[in-house]
Design a protein around this motif. Sequence first.
Motif, PDB file in Angstrom:
ATOM      1  N   ILE A  21      51.027  64.602  17.312  1.00 37.06           N
ATOM      2  CA  ILE A  21      51.832  65.474  18.123  1.00 37.06           C
ATOM      3  C   ILE A  21      50.687  67.248  17.760  1.00 37.06           C
ATOM      4  O   ILE A  21      50.911  67.469  17.399  1.00 37.06           O
ATOM      5  N   HIS A  22      49.982  67.089  18.841  1.00 35.36           N
ATOM      6  CA  HIS A  22      48.922  68.615  18.595  1.00 35.36           C
ATOM      7  C   HIS A  22      47.892  68.568  19.580  1.00 35.36           C
ATOM      8  O   HIS A  22      47.872  68.000  20.378  1.00 35.36           O
ATOM      9  N   ASP A  23      48.203  69.333  19.842  1.00 35.17           N
ATOM     10  CA  ASP A  23      47.501  69.931  21.008  1.00 35.17           C
ATOM     11  C   ASP A  23      45.972  70.818  20.950  1.00 35.17           C
ATOM     12  O   ASP A  23      45.130  70.556  21.526  1.00 35.17           O
ATOM     13  N   GLY A  47      46.761  56.885  16.503  1.00 31.76           N
ATOM     14  CA  GLY A  47      46.334  58.497  18.182  1.00 31.76           C
ATOM     15  C   GLY A  47      46.931  60.195  18.010  1.00 31.76           C
ATOM     16  O   GLY A  47      47.783  60.535  17.448  1.00 31.76           O
ATOM     17  N   VAL A  48      46.620  60.843  18.979  1.00 36.63           N
ATOM     18  CA  VAL A  48      46.988  62.197  19.771  1.00 36.63           C
ATOM     19  C   VAL A  48      47.120  62.274  20.837  1.00 36.63           C
ATOM     20  O   VAL A  48      46.772  61.384  22.097  1.00 36.63           O
ATOM     21  N   GLN A  49      49.092  62.564  20.977  1.00 40.48           N
ATOM     22  CA  GLN A  49      49.527  63.004  21.919  1.00 40.48           C
ATOM     23  C   GLN A  49      49.806  64.463  21.936  1.00 40.48           C
ATOM     24  O   GLN A  49      50.346  65.233  20.841  1.00 40.48           O
ATOM     25  N   VAL A  55      56.648  62.819  25.141  1.00 42.05           N
ATOM     26  CA  VAL A  55      57.049  62.564  23.737  1.00 42.05           C
ATOM     27  C   VAL A  55      56.907  61.308  23.580  1.00 42.05           C
ATOM     28  O   VAL A  55      57.207  60.684  23.034  1.00 42.05           O
ATOM     29  N   ARG A  56      58.370  61.496  23.985  1.00 39.01           N
ATOM     30  CA  ARG A  56      59.383  60.531  24.021  1.00 39.01           C
ATOM     31  C   ARG A  56      58.573  59.160  24.089  1.00 39.01           C
ATOM     32  O   ARG A  56      59.067  57.414  23.816  1.00 39.01           O
ATOM     33  N   ALA A  80      61.715  67.960  23.339  1.00 39.17           N
ATOM     34  CA  ALA A  80      60.767  66.744  23.300  1.00 39.17           C
ATOM     35  C   ALA A  80      61.308  65.949  22.193  1.00 39.17           C
ATOM     36  O   ALA A  80      61.240  64.165  22.473  1.00 39.17           O
ATOM     37  N   ILE A  81      60.386  66.497  21.264  1.00 40.20           N
ATOM     38  CA  ILE A  81      60.500  65.640  19.899  1.00 40.20           C
ATOM     39  C   ILE A  81      61.654  65.349  19.678  1.00 40.20           C
ATOM     40  O   ILE A  81      61.916  63.670  18.612  1.00 40.20           O
TER      41      ILE A  81
END
Length: 124
Positions: A21-23, A47-49, A55-56, A80-81
Amino acid sequence: MGAALDSRGMVMETPIRLLAIHDDGLLVEAIGSMLRQTPSANIEWLGVQPAGDDVRDAVLAHEPDVLLVDVEAALMREQAIHDALRARPATRIAVLGRNLSFTQIVRSLEAGAWGYIEKDDGQD
């Protein structure tokens, strides 16, 4: 290198499923690329979200064993996390950050993170 071990020290038959989880997708995809090139790491890169409110949904869809969360994203999207982890409590969190204070690291661990990974900019 040896086989990956679980929290009890037992050899894992299946790879650890890792979702980030990263921008900054470029940075995290570089990590994913390294992991994919190291089969002995026994990690399946999911992968990356982006650090958004979905996120859920990503956690439910991918069912990661470990969620690699950028600390800035965690602070911005804490609820969200939390919701994602409530939906899949077996998922563990590793926090990724740069130059965090001891207090910030302890706060992350107290919030449920299992570990902290320092981003290194490569400068001495």
